[in-house]
Every structure is written in structure tokens, then in C-alpha cells.
Design a protein around this motif. Structure first.
Motif, PDB file in Angstrom:
ATOM      1  N   UNK A   1       7.972  17.913 -14.046  1.00 25.01           N
ATOM      2  CA  UNK A   1       8.414  16.990 -13.023  1.00 25.01           C
ATOM      3  C   UNK A   1       7.186  16.535 -12.244  1.00 25.01           C
ATOM      4  N   UNK A   2       7.070  15.230 -12.036  1.00 24.78           N
ATOM      5  CA  UNK A   2       5.919  14.699 -11.309  1.00 24.78           C
ATOM      6  C   UNK A   2       6.222  14.631  -9.816  1.00 24.78           C
ATOM      7  N   UNK A   3       5.166  14.726  -9.053  1.00 24.99           N
ATOM      8  CA  UNK A   3       5.284  14.713  -7.594  1.00 24.99           C
ATOM      9  C   UNK A   3       5.534  13.289  -7.100  1.00 24.99           C
ATOM     10  N   UNK A   4       6.396  13.149  -6.105  1.00 31.48           N
ATOM     11  CA  UNK A   4       6.695  11.849  -5.523  1.00 31.48           C
ATOM     12  C   UNK A   4       5.451  11.286  -4.845  1.00 31.48           C
ATOM     13  N   UNK A   5       5.199  10.005  -5.057  1.00 35.66           N
ATOM     14  CA  UNK A   5       4.063   9.334  -4.436  1.00 35.66           C
ATOM     15  C   UNK A   5       4.546   8.479  -3.275  1.00 35.66           C
ATOM     16  N   UNK A   6       3.704   8.394  -2.253  1.00 37.08           N
ATOM     17  CA  UNK A   6       4.020   7.624  -1.053  1.00 37.08           C
ATOM     18  C   UNK A   6       3.018   6.486  -0.914  1.00 37.08           C
ATOM     19  N   UNK A   7       3.533   5.307  -0.611  1.00 38.33           N
ATOM     20  CA  UNK A   7       2.664   4.166  -0.352  1.00 38.33           C
ATOM     21  C   UNK A   7       2.002   4.355   1.005  1.00 38.33           C
ATOM     22  N   UNK A   8       0.687   4.241   1.040  1.00 37.53           N
ATOM     23  CA  UNK A   8      -0.024   4.342   2.312  1.00 37.53           C
ATOM     24  C   UNK A   8      -0.983   3.161   2.453  1.00 37.53           C
ATOM     25  N   UNK A   9      -1.140   2.757   3.679  1.00 37.98           N
ATOM     26  CA  UNK A   9      -2.099   1.717   4.040  1.00 37.98           C
ATOM     27  C   UNK A   9      -3.118   2.392   4.937  1.00 37.98           C
ATOM     28  N   UNK A  10      -4.347   2.468   4.449  1.00 42.18           N
ATOM     29  CA  UNK A  10      -5.416   3.087   5.215  1.00 42.18           C
ATOM     30  C   UNK A  10      -6.446   2.021   5.579  1.00 42.18           C
ATOM     31  N   UNK A  11      -6.785   1.941   6.851  1.00 41.74           N
ATOM     32  CA  UNK A  11      -7.833   1.027   7.285  1.00 41.74           C
ATOM     33  C   UNK A  11      -9.108   1.867   7.419  1.00 41.74           C
ATOM     34  N   UNK A  12     -10.008   1.641   6.476  1.00 38.33           N
ATOM     35  CA  UNK A  12     -11.228   2.436   6.399  1.00 38.33           C
ATOM     36  C   UNK A  12     -12.427   1.499   6.481  1.00 38.33           C
ATOM     37  N   UNK A  13     -13.285   1.761   7.455  1.00 41.31           N
ATOM     38  CA  UNK A  13     -14.496   0.959   7.652  1.00 41.31           C
ATOM     39  C   UNK A  13     -14.168  -0.529   7.775  1.00 41.31           C
ATOM     40  N   UNK A  14     -13.033  -0.803   8.425  1.00 43.93           N
ATOM     41  CA  UNK A  14     -12.632  -2.176   8.674  1.00 43.93           C
ATOM     42  C   UNK A  14     -11.905  -2.867   7.532  1.00 43.93           C
ATOM     43  N   UNK A  15     -11.733  -2.185   6.416  1.00 44.78           N
ATOM     44  CA  UNK A  15     -11.056  -2.762   5.259  1.00 44.78           C
ATOM     45  C   UNK A  15      -9.729  -2.055   5.032  1.00 44.78           C
ATOM     46  N   UNK A  16      -8.689  -2.821   4.789  1.00 47.63           N
ATOM     47  CA  UNK A  16      -7.372  -2.246   4.535  1.00 47.63           C
ATOM     48  C   UNK A  16      -7.250  -1.915   3.053  1.00 47.63           C
ATOM     49  N   UNK A  17      -6.829  -0.686   2.786  1.00 44.55           N
ATOM     50  CA  UNK A  17      -6.627  -0.205   1.420  1.00 44.55           C
ATOM     51  C   UNK A  17      -5.173   0.203   1.259  1.00 44.55           C
ATOM     52  N   UNK A  18      -4.574  -0.178   0.140  1.00 49.93           N
ATOM     53  CA  UNK A  18      -3.218   0.253  -0.192  1.00 49.93           C
ATOM     54  C   UNK A  18      -3.327   1.177  -1.397  1.00 49.93           C
ATOM     55  N   UNK A  19      -2.723   2.346  -1.294  1.00 50.99           N
ATOM     56  CA  UNK A  19      -2.757   3.297  -2.392  1.00 50.99           C
ATOM     57  C   UNK A  19      -1.479   4.125  -2.360  1.00 50.99           C
ATOM     58  N   UNK A  20      -1.282   4.897  -3.394  1.00 53.21           N
ATOM     59  CA  UNK A  20      -0.144   5.813  -3.453  1.00 53.21           C
ATOM     60  C   UNK A  20      -0.688   7.228  -3.560  1.00 53.21           C
ATOM     61  N   UNK A  21      -0.146   8.100  -2.729  1.00 49.88           N
ATOM     62  CA  UNK A  21      -0.627   9.479  -2.704  1.00 49.88           C
ATOM     63  C   UNK A  21       0.548  10.447  -2.620  1.00 49.88           C
ATOM     64  N   UNK A  22       0.370  11.656  -3.134  1.00 52.24           N
ATOM     65  CA  UNK A  22       1.372  12.696  -2.899  1.00 52.24           C
ATOM     66  C   UNK A  22       1.409  13.035  -1.410  1.00 52.24           C
ATOM     67  N   UNK A  23       2.499  13.555  -0.937  1.00 44.04           N
ATOM     68  CA  UNK A  23       2.665  13.856   0.494  1.00 44.04           C
ATOM     69  C   UNK A  23       1.583  14.789   1.015  1.00 44.04           C
ATOM     70  N   UNK A  24       1.103  15.704   0.198  1.00 43.29           N
ATOM     71  CA  UNK A  24       0.144  16.698   0.662  1.00 43.29           C
ATOM     72  C   UNK A  24      -1.306  16.355   0.300  1.00 43.29           C
ATOM     73  N   UNK A  25      -1.573  15.101  -0.074  1.00 39.37           N
ATOM     74  CA  UNK A  25      -2.952  14.694  -0.375  1.00 39.37           C
ATOM     75  C   UNK A  25      -3.735  14.662   0.923  1.00 39.37           C
ATOM     76  N   UNK A  26      -4.836  15.374   0.957  1.00 38.65           N
ATOM     77  CA  UNK A  26      -5.685  15.392   2.140  1.00 38.65           C
ATOM     78  C   UNK A  26      -6.414  14.068   2.285  1.00 38.65           C
ATOM     79  N   UNK A  27      -6.702  13.706   3.526  1.00 36.38           N
ATOM     80  CA  UNK A  27      -7.435  12.469   3.772  1.00 36.38           C
ATOM     81  C   UNK A  27      -8.782  12.501   3.059  1.00 36.38           C
ATOM     82  N   UNK A  28      -9.458  13.630   3.076  1.00 33.41           N
ATOM     83  CA  UNK A  28     -10.749  13.739   2.387  1.00 33.41           C
ATOM     84  C   UNK A  28     -10.602  13.414   0.902  1.00 33.41           C
ATOM     85  N   UNK A  29      -9.552  13.901   0.284  1.00 36.35           N
ATOM     86  CA  UNK A  29      -9.334  13.633  -1.141  1.00 36.35           C
ATOM     87  C   UNK A  29      -8.945  12.178  -1.381  1.00 36.35           C
ATOM     88  N   UNK A  30      -8.136  11.617  -0.491  1.00 35.20           N
ATOM     89  CA  UNK A  30      -7.768  10.203  -0.632  1.00 35.20           C
ATOM     90  C   UNK A  30      -9.006   9.320  -0.509  1.00 35.20           C
TER      91      UNK A  30
END
Length: 163
Positions: A1-30
Motif C-alpha cells: 500500500x502506498x502512502x497518501x500524498x498531499x499537495x503543498x505549495x512552498x514559497x522558497x527563496x521567493x519562488x512558489x513551488x508545487x509538489x506532493x509529499x507524504x504527511x510526514x515528509x520533513x521540510x529538510x527532505x522536501x
């Protein structure tokens, strides 16, 4: 069974990034794995060493202790975002280079972001305040003397650039 992914919008260094991450993905890893911003280093993975420090809404935070999904709607600055708009070194980066504030470089990104936030809060630190500013970051190589000198030099460079 695969882990559910969540859509996240991260504004990093002034640029908006859209990605999908597992709920427990650390910011450092993202940052490192999903956004390919590898300047943020991961040392202890327990929030002790400070190598993974990034700025979240201008405040230094250990990215190994924050879930990426909880960083939505924040402004994140990594070491890559500390350069000048023309790509040249920012004042803290320049001070580190001038004062030989790094050796192996592993802890450097965390120091640079921590010092950037510290100088924003206290632009003219005393020697003791400069030491206190970096007290939460660990370095195995330098003995901290040149890092403290870099804090003091960065304060001068910032003052010169703003006057």
C-alpha cells in the motif's frame, strides 16, 4: 500500500513551488529531494546541530523538525536565497569567505541562515552577542573564532550596503 500524498505549495527563496509529499515528509527532505535545493544540510536529524537551519518567515528554524505540510503559507529562505539579486555573495556569505569562517562547509548553510536572522534582529552585536547568536549551531572544524569574526564583519558589510 502506498502512502497518501498531499499537495503543498512552498514559497522558497521567493519562488512558489508545487509538489506532493507524504504527511510526514520533513521540510529538510522536501527542500533537498523534492525541490533539489541541496544547500540545506541534514546532520543530526534531531534539531541539535543546526546544519539544516532555514528561515521561516524570517526566523531561524530547524528544517529537520518541521513537516513540509506545516510550512504551507510561509516564506522559506534557504542558503541559496541569501545571495544578492545579481547572484553575488550576500553580506553574510561574503564575510564568511573573507574571515575564513568555514572549513569542511557542512555546517555553513545553517550558520549563514542563523546569522542572517540574528543580524536582522541585532544589526550591531557586541562580541559576546555575536557568540550568543551562533550558540545553537555546532561546528566540528573551526573552533568558532573565525565564525564570530564573520558575524562581526557581516554586520559592517550590511551597514555599508544600507548606508
Amino acid at each position: 500500500m502506498s502512502e497518501e500524498l498531499h499537495d503543498v505549495r512552498l514559497v522558497v527563496n521567493g519562488t512558489t513551488h508545487h509538489t506532493q509529499v507524504p504527511a510526514r515528509r520533513l521540510l529538510s527532505d522536501a527542500l533537498r529531494h523534492d525541490l533539489a535545493l541541496t544547500g540545506t544540510h541534514v546532520g543530526c536529524e534531531h534539531g541539535v546541530c543546526g546544519a539544516c537551519t532555514v528561515l521561516v518567515d524570517g526566523k531561524p528554524m530547524r528544517s529537520c523538525l518541521i513537516f513540509a505540510v506545516s510550512a504551507i503559507d510561509t516564506e522559506i529562505t534557504t542558503v541559496e536565497g541569501l545571495t544578492e539579486p545579481d547572484g553575488s555573495l550576500g553580506p553574510v556569505q561574503q564575510a564568511f569567505a573573507e574571515c575564513h569562517g568555514l572549513q569542511c562547509g557542512f555546517c555553513t548553510p545553517g550558520f549563514l541562515t542563523t546569522i542572517t536572522a540574528g543580524l536582522a534582529e541585532n544589526p550591531c552585536p557586541t562580541h559576546d552577542e555575536a557568540r550568543d547568536m551562533i550558540a545553537g549551531n555546532l561546528c566540528r572544524c573551526t573552533g568558532y573564532q573565525n565564525i564570530v569574526k564573520a558575524v562581526e564583519r557581516a554586520a559592517v558589510l550590511i551597514e555599508e550596503r544600507t548606508s
